[in-house]
Design a protein around this motif. Structure first.
Motif, short mmCIF file in Angstrom:
data_model
loop_
_atom_site.label_atom_id
_atom_site.label_comp_id
_atom_site.label_asym_id
_atom_site.label_seq_id
_atom_site.Cartn_x
_atom_site.Cartn_y
_atom_site.Cartn_z
N ARG A 80 0.69 -1.34 0.00
CA ARG A 80 0.15 0.09 0.03
C ARG A 80 0.85 1.32 0.14
NH1 ARG A 80 -2.38 3.01 3.25
NH2 ARG A 80 -1.53 2.19 5.06
N ARG A 81 1.79 1.26 0.65
CA ARG A 81 2.78 2.42 0.99
C ARG A 81 3.96 2.32 -0.28
NH1 ARG A 81 2.94 4.84 5.71
NH2 ARG A 81 1.22 4.15 7.02
N LYS A 82 3.74 1.44 -1.24
CA LYS A 82 4.88 1.22 -2.00
C LYS A 82 6.22 1.29 -1.60
CE LYS A 82 2.07 3.13 -6.12
NZ LYS A 82 0.76 3.60 -5.43
N ILE A 83 6.57 0.43 -0.53
CA ILE A 83 7.72 0.21 0.02
C ILE A 83 8.19 -1.11 -0.44
CG2 ILE A 83 8.94 -0.16 2.17
CD1 ILE A 83 7.27 2.00 3.48
N GLY A 84 9.37 -1.27 -1.20
CA GLY A 84 9.77 -2.57 -1.71
C GLY A 84 10.69 -3.30 -0.60
N GLU A 85 11.39 -2.33 0.12
CA GLU A 85 12.44 -2.98 1.10
C GLU A 85 12.64 -1.87 2.13
OE1 GLU A 85 15.75 -4.11 -1.31
OE2 GLU A 85 16.90 -4.48 0.62
N VAL A 86 12.80 -2.81 3.23
CA VAL A 86 13.31 -1.83 4.75
C VAL A 86 14.45 -2.55 5.11
CG1 VAL A 86 12.67 -1.21 7.01
CG2 VAL A 86 10.67 -1.64 5.04
N THR A 87 15.41 -1.61 5.38
CA THR A 87 16.65 -2.43 5.97
C THR A 87 16.79 -1.54 7.20
OG1 THR A 87 17.48 -2.56 3.90
CG2 THR A 87 19.16 -2.76 5.26
N GLY A 110 15.94 12.23 12.24
CA GLY A 110 17.04 11.61 12.74
C GLY A 110 17.43 10.02 12.73
N VAL A 111 16.73 9.40 11.74
CA VAL A 111 16.92 7.92 11.76
C VAL A 111 17.74 7.70 10.62
CG1 VAL A 111 15.75 5.84 11.44
CG2 VAL A 111 14.43 7.58 12.54
N THR A 112 18.95 7.21 11.04
CA THR A 112 19.85 6.93 9.65
C THR A 112 20.18 5.51 9.49
OG1 THR A 112 21.71 7.39 11.33
CG2 THR A 112 20.85 9.16 10.01
N HIS A 113 19.73 4.67 10.62
CA HIS A 113 20.06 3.34 10.44
C HIS A 113 18.93 2.38 10.02
CE1 HIS A 113 23.17 4.75 13.05
NE2 HIS A 113 23.97 4.23 11.97
N VAL A 114 17.67 3.02 9.62
CA VAL A 114 16.72 2.39 9.04
C VAL A 114 16.53 3.00 7.64
CG1 VAL A 114 14.31 1.68 9.05
CG2 VAL A 114 15.54 2.05 11.11
N SER A 115 16.40 2.32 6.62
CA SER A 115 15.96 2.84 5.30
C SER A 115 14.92 2.07 4.52
CB SER A 115 17.38 2.99 4.36
OG SER A 115 17.84 1.71 4.30
N VAL A 116 14.28 2.91 3.87
CA VAL A 116 13.16 2.18 2.86
C VAL A 116 13.64 2.41 1.54
CG1 VAL A 116 11.41 2.36 4.57
CG2 VAL A 116 11.69 4.26 2.98
N GLU A 117 13.15 1.62 0.39
CA GLU A 117 13.48 1.76 -0.91
C GLU A 117 12.14 1.43 -1.86
OE1 GLU A 117 17.00 0.16 -2.73
OE2 GLU A 117 17.77 -0.07 -0.81
#
Ligand SMILES: [Fe+2]
Ligand SMILES: [Fe+2]
Length: 485
Positions: free
Chosen positions: A106-113, A151-158
């Motif tokens: 739904r959020r068109k998020i393919g990947e969360v790291t 300030g979140v730098t260690h979680v990313s979405v793609e």
């Protein structure tokens, strides 16, 4: 513990039991994330109903990160992958799994790291952002922006994979790994064949490592490794063939929804299916003409010869037992004709029926001394389909065609425009299997070109495949091509 660098993330070599436990933990990770998310939305972020599952999610994540280096949750084609593991849920976890998949879609998020250094506060910010309802045009980008703002730098979405994969040339690292594993596999079969011939102990450990890597690659979303099976090494036929049969069997097993552990068992059985060949004289295996009755009798003993060295192995495991059965049964037909002759009617194991298909397909599409011109993949599949129900399990064969496609990866095809291309991807949807993605290698005048990938399933695409072509016909070296990209 053996620590390998792989695709930028750290993987620790694991025992089967550890791997199984890790899989369970990974499933729990997904479940608690989903429960935290759902409860956060309903009760707010200071409620116990949110805080408890959130703490569990965090705890599991922190226990996994030192082993894996980073954890990526990836949604592709409705499947959820955690690093390269495809998750399969039982009834209990299934709801959480599908809800999380839906949420990401739904959020068109393919990947969360999640990076190893991720803090509790960063995780809290990430989940709290996910509880906000965003219906903007490109929500994954909004989400990424929101993370950085907080300030979140260690979680990313793609973005989802379909948006990211505009060119088949991407994903180079995974391909490097696929090539490496493929070559290592050939070397390992060669080693095992030599050991068998010398009546030495077979290196099972090394074989396990190769097969585990093959399983990982098959469970990944880029099935480039399947294209490598179009490489046929004339000089080292049995070694190359055994690796190809393993890859093709695994692809079919994965399509059947096999667990990682079952895929590993299947891969091992395929890997060893032809080791009995070392006891057949070379001149018979490479005889440039048809075998006479006596010679055929000798060659047809190889399934039986394959059982013996496996039987001698120490620690008679389930894996070895399955490999023995597969060696014995892999030339038996679905209707129980074939060889070696059976004294009693029985049902062939599913592994044997899978390997029978992968084995025939690879053999038919490989040039041999007695048949210098092999069949093209689509020709081989057509012949096999004629034998469905007699030589091959008809359901499995149909699934096999759906898995590798009518024009499998690595096949050269000519278009009605006169252009020529190499198949780089096949749709997972059966209704599109005749419409692969093809990278053009010759223009309509026959001049070499590079780069453009056409997706035949794309709306408005006019090109149609006329037929498949032998690489030799056009002087194209497929091996070089697959190795360059
Ligand atoms: Fe065989
Ligand atoms: Fe074989």
């Amino acid at each position: 513990m053996d620590v390998r660098e792989k695709g930028g993330t750290r993987r620790v070599a694991l025992t089967e039991a550890m791997e199984e436990r890790l899989l369970q933990e990974t499933k729990s990770l997904v479940i608690f994330l989903q429960v935290a998310l759902r409860n956060g939305k309903i009760y707010g972020l200071s409620n116990e109903a949110f805080l408890q599952p959130m703490a569990r999610f965090q705890g599991i994540l922190y226990s996994l990160l030192p082993l894996e280096g980073a954890i990526s949750l990836r949604e592709a084609e409705g499947y959820l992958f955690v690093n390269e593991r495809r998750l399969r849920f039982d009834l209990e976890g299934f709801l959480s799994y599908t809800r999380l998949v839906e949420e990401l879609r739904r959020r068109k998020i393919g990947e969360v790291t999640f990076q190893e250094e991720v803090s509790g506060e960063e995780l809290h910010q990430f989940v709290s952002l996910l509880t906000l309802d965003e219906r903007a045009e490109r929500p994954w980008e909004l989400m990424q922006k929101g993370l950085l703002q907080r300030g979140v730098t260690h979680v990313s979405v793609e973005a989802p994979v379909s948006i990211r994969f505009s060119s088949a040339k991407e994903g180079g690292k995974g391909r490097e790994l696929a090539r490496y594993v493929f070559l290592k596999g050939i070397g390992q079969v060669r080693k095992v064949l030599n050991q068998t011939a010398a009546a030495e102990r077979i290196d099972i450990k090394g074989s396990k490592r190769v097969v585990q890597s093959l399983v990982d690659l098959i469970l990944g979303e880029d099935l480039f490794i399947l294209g490598l099976t179009s490489i046929k090494n004339y000089d080292d036929y049995t070694a190359n063939h055994s690796v190809n049969v393993s890859i093709l069997s695994l692809a079919l097993g994965s399509r059947l929804g096999y667990s990682k552990l079952d895929l590993y068992r299947l891969g091992m059985a395929a890997f060893f299916h032809d080791i009995g060949k070392v006891r057949i004289p070379e001149e018979l295996i490479n005889k440039p003409a048809a075998l006479n009755q006596e010679e055929f009798k000798v060659v047809s003993l190889h399934p039986y010869y394959g059982v013996l060295p496996l039987m001698r192995l120490k620690g008679f495991s389930d894996i070895v037992l399955r490999a023995m059965i597969a060696s014995f049964e892999h030339h038996l037909n679905y209707d129980l004709s074939g060889y070696p002759p059976l004294s009693q009617r029985r049902r062939l194991t599913l592994f044997s029926r899978i390997i029978r298909i992968a084995d025939s397909f690879d053999a038919m599409t490989t040039a041999r001394v007695y048949r210098p011109i092999p069949l093209l993949p689509d020709q081989a599949l057509a012949i096999m389909m004629d034998e469905a129900g007699r030589a091959y399990d008809p359901v499995l064969l149909k699934l096999f065609v759906n898995t590798i496609g009518i024009y499998p990866r690595g096949t050269l095809v000519r278009f009605d425009t006169g252009e020529v291309g190499i198949v780089v991807n096949v749709s997972p949807l059966p209704e599109y299997i005749h419409l692969p993605q093809v990278e053009l290698v010759r223009d309509s005048k026959g001049n070499p070109i590079e780069g453009e990938v056409v997706d035949l399933a794309r709306e408005g695409e006019r090109r149609r495949i006329v037929r498949s072509v032998f690489p030799r016909e056009l002087g194209i070296n497929i091996v070089e091509y697959l190795w360059r990209r």
